[in-house]
Enzyme design. Sequence first.
Site: not given
Length: 273
Positions: A46, A78
């Site tokens: 983020g 991820e």
Amino acid sequence: MASEYAIKQQICEIGKRIYDRGMVANNDGNISVKIGPDEFLCTPTGVSKGFMTPEFICKIDSKGNILHAYEGFKPSSEIKMHLRVYKERPDVNSVVHAHPMYATGFAIAGIPLTEPVMPEAIIQLGCVPIAEYGTPSTEEIPDAVSRYLQHYDAVLLENHGALAFSDSLLNAYHKMESVEFYAQLLFIAKMLGGPKALSEAQVKRLYELRRQFGFKGKHPADLCPVLAQGKTPCPNCDFSGNDCATSKAANAASADNDLVAEIAKRVLAQMGK
Ligand code: 13P
């Protein structure tokens, strides 16, 4: 080996490059580096990867447990995808995920980068398959990517982006650059009426060149040529065609060595080596 801090700086530098080159928008993309048998540095989730400083970078183990992270930072969403690459490819020391415009366009259109259009892309990448769509951050993407890991150093992620990996951070980044350049060229050639692909024989020669150069990593050219002919490989075959007497004999029989040497000279001159 560079210090942990220096590697964090390098990750920030590569983050800036993928951002500056338009390979990621907003907070997209993620980067990781293996720094020990069970230790990895990775970008946090983020944040814009173009504006990171070393304290942004998180340290995790191979299960994704946080070993160190400054307050306010958590590892990339991820990270499972990165960790699967490290698990199944012990030769890999760095993974870069991005959403480069052209490569992602192909991933969205469902068109893998398989048209043999230029020698460098064929030697560096061979081709770039598309790993089937998976929901980001779940095991679906690692499972989809896993199918391709043993024969490729880069894959497109269906309706998502691209993933490149190599023995070093710089090389993983360069793979990503090559994927995007290949996609861009292919797109332009398609706009200009369609690429004039190299012939199967020309591709075979370039694959042979790659074997001769001894480039690291996995590549479609490394598929054992003996196995590809449906024959039983010799007992010491490593399936790469590099250390196998039978494979070498098979290759030697089919290759025009003088021509291959000439092509090698020209490609190396083009690459500035
Ligand atoms: P992270 O910021 O969690 O790494 O996610 C970015 C991204 O591109 C997801 O595909």
